[in-house]
Design a protein around this motif. Structure first.
Motif, mmCIF file in Angstrom:
data_model
loop_
_atom_site.group_PDB
_atom_site.id
_atom_site.type_symbol
_atom_site.label_atom_id
_atom_site.label_comp_id
_atom_site.label_asym_id
_atom_site.label_seq_id
_atom_site.Cartn_x
_atom_site.Cartn_y
_atom_site.Cartn_z
ATOM 1 N N ASN A 1 0.823 -1.214 0.000
ATOM 2 C CA ASN A 1 0.000 0.000 0.000
ATOM 3 C C ASN A 1 0.861 1.269 0.000
ATOM 4 N N VAL A 2 1.956 1.220 0.745
ATOM 5 C CA VAL A 2 2.851 2.392 0.812
ATOM 6 C C VAL A 2 3.432 2.669 -0.578
ATOM 7 N N VAL A 3 3.802 1.603 -1.273
ATOM 8 C CA VAL A 3 4.366 1.762 -2.618
ATOM 9 C C VAL A 3 3.302 2.313 -3.575
ATOM 10 N N MET A 4 2.085 1.766 -3.473
ATOM 11 C CA MET A 4 1.005 2.223 -4.362
ATOM 12 C C MET A 4 0.698 3.706 -4.141
ATOM 13 N N ALA A 5 0.698 4.115 -2.877
ATOM 14 C CA ALA A 5 0.375 5.520 -2.566
ATOM 15 C C ALA A 5 1.402 6.451 -3.190
ATOM 16 N N GLU A 6 2.665 6.050 -3.096
ATOM 17 C CA GLU A 6 3.712 6.899 -3.685
ATOM 18 C C GLU A 6 3.554 6.955 -5.204
ATOM 19 N N GLU A 7 3.310 5.789 -5.801
ATOM 20 C CA GLU A 7 3.168 5.744 -7.268
ATOM 21 C C GLU A 7 1.935 6.515 -7.750
ATOM 22 N N ASN A 8 0.833 6.349 -7.045
ATOM 23 C CA ASN A 8 -0.423 7.003 -7.456
ATOM 24 C C ASN A 8 -0.496 8.464 -7.010
#
Ligand SMILES: O=C(O)C[C@H](O)C(=O)O
Ligand code: SF4
Length: 510
Positions: free
Chosen positions: A50-57
């Motif tokens: 989720n942390v990675v997705m938040a940064e990407e999105n």
């Protein structure tokens, strides 16, 4: 100061969407500590993803973007009124673009201001300093973990720990108790800031202020440094674990500050912050308002994305696919520990809706249906269509007074939330054939991706987070933590962690 508003907007965006490196390191370390295949390991795996997705999105890590709290330091001569205005403008813009959820609610009428402005929001503290730059720090601390803050007035008596005196050992007991009472409800594993002394107000301010310290700094006061180390070691033996599922990682950071007190008062104030520990800061050029550097970005830390291994031999985890309307038979076959994958329809509902439904009808047929305790971040496109930008679960225990009745009245079969519910709901699950599913708190990007379509919305007058959103979902995973056979993982973990807490009743700091 032509760049001021833009710089503050960047700060807000970064804080909401990009977990700082010290926090990332702590979450990664927690993941290593959990056994592969356990519920805690699976949760941490979802969290890191989720942390990675938040940064990407470039979208909120958690849908609850909290009470925006700014700590501003200005050189003598800088106009604070201009800074305040720029902060407010940046807040409005960040809300419009979905970097912040509209979180400012009129306490008397329940009306959501829609732009995160209102009496008392955002919180801005100014201080002058001798340096030449402007410094702005921001913390976005969500409501669920804020609800788990606690303040002790010493001397007192605490469950499991006995008498608590006005000394360092008493402080030790309060902090351990604070971690225990939070259970998983503040989205453990958490970080705590502790304020010893002050009065009721300044004690809490001191506690919250500790959260601005680096996770891996060392307290300059030798006694407090020892206390912090002790708490880190001991609190992680309570077995509460990630999301309160049990496990080895309950606390990721403990920072303690001290101030003088009044002769009659001795407060220990604890600010509990979830794993989604969003705080950042910037140094600004006082002439242009440009960002010179970030305060919590010492190095780039990648999240540990190693998937949690499949369950080890002996620990079998069933995966069951559910689609509403769900039958009683399907529900009765579910047991605590099963993983459920949901497809089809679900409906959000939290505090305003539950209280409304007690007295009124529901606009949709909920028979066999699924209710999701969630207050999403939503954006509407030019065509008027709504899109889910962030949508993790909210703390379910707030609905405890209503949930059992609502399950019965509308024939609901599944309640999704986080942190678990109490005895009244457990009884209703058994009586009416329903189940409680725990989703991973804070994993707002992870779940937003499963929410394929917004089918409609009712009660927009409650504001975006409290409205009833009708959603079409695919592959939404959650864990059964309360079943229709009287089992509750939450009750079990609470009981076992209290037993463990009681092992730390003997004095440690003389
Ligand atoms: O308000 C929310 O969406 C979540 C809240 O922060 C909570 O932890 O319950
Ligand atoms: S849902 Fe959990 S992660 Fe999000 S703000 Fe609330 S406590 Fe924090």
């Amino acid at each position: 100061m032509e760049n001021l508003k833009q710089s503050i907007l960047e700060l807000i965006t970064d804080t909401s969407t990009n977990l700082p490196p010290d926090v990332r390191r702590a979450v990664n370390a927690a993941k290593v500590k959990e056994d592969l295949g356990t519920r805690a390991a699976i949760s941490l795996s979802t969290i890191t993803q989720n942390v990675v997705m938040a940064e990407e999105n470039v979208s909120p890590i958690c849908q609850d973007t909290g009470m925006p709290t700014f700590e501003v330091k200005t050189p003598v001569g800088v106009n604070q009124i201009i800074i305040k205005k720029a902060i407010k403008e940046a807040i409005v813009e960040a809300t419009k673009t979905g970097k912040l959820r509209s979180n400012s609610v009129d306490s008397l009428t329940g009306a959501n201001s829609g732009d995160n402005l209102g009496p008392g929001t955002p919180v801005i503290h100014f201080e002058q300093w001798e340096e030449d730059d402007i410094e702005i720090k921001l913390i976005l601390k969500g409501g669920g973990c804020e609800n788990k803050n606690i303040q002790y007035s010493l001397p007192c008596e605490l469950e499991g720990l006995g008498k608590v005196g006005r000394n360092l050992d008493g402080v030790r007991k309060c902090i351990l108790h604070a971690v225990y009472q939070a259970q998983g409800q503040g989205c453990s594993a958490g970080f705590i800031g502790v304020g010893i002394g002050g009065d009721r107000t300044s004690g809490y301010a001191l506690a919250k202020h500790q959260l601005f310290r680096h996770v891996d700094d060392v307290n300059p006061n030798a006694d407090l440094a020892k206390l912090e180390d002790y708490i880190m070691e001991t609190a992680n033996q309570l077995g509460i674990g990630t999301m309160g599922f049990g496990g080895n990682s309950t606390l990721l950071g403990c920072k303690v500050g001290v101030e003088n007190r009044l002769p009659a008062s001795f407060f220990v104030s604890v600010a509990y912050n979830c794993w989604a520990f969003r705080r950042q800061g910037v140094r600004l050029n006082p002439e242009t308002g440009e960002i010179k550097r970030y305060l919590y970005k010492d190095e780039k830390v990648d999240m540990d994305l190693t998937p949690a291994a499949a369950a080890e031999a002996g620990e079998t985890r069933r995966e069951v696919v559910l689609e509403a309307p769900i039958t009683e038979e399907q529900i009765r076959s579910l047991k605590v520990g099963d993983v459920v994958i949901i497809n089809g329809e679900m409906h959000t509902g939290r505090d305003a809706l539950h209280s409304y439904l007690m007295e009124n009808d529901c606009p949709v047929d909920m028979n066999g249906g699924i209710i999701y305790h969630c207050g999403p971040v939503m954006l509407r496109d030019e065509a008027g269509e709504w899109h889910v930008k962030a949508a993790g679960p909210t703390t379910s225990i707030r609905e405890e007074p209503y949930q059992g009745d609502i399950i019965k009245k509308f024939g609901i079969r599944a309640v999704i939330g986080k942190g678990g519910m109490g005895a009244k709901t457990l009884k209703a699950l058994g009586e009416h054939g329903a189940v409680y599913l725990n989703a991973i708190g804070g994993a707002a990007q992870y779940y937003a991706e499963c929410l394929e379509k917004v089918e409609g919305v009712d009660f927009m007058e409650f504001g975006v987070p409290e409205a009833m959103w009708h959603l079409r979902v695919k592959g939404f995973a959650a864990i059964v933590t309360m079943d229709s056979h009287g089992n509750s993982l939450h009750a079990d973990v609470e009981k076992s962690s209290l037993e463990r807490l009681a092992q730390f009743a003997e004095p440690v700091f003389k």
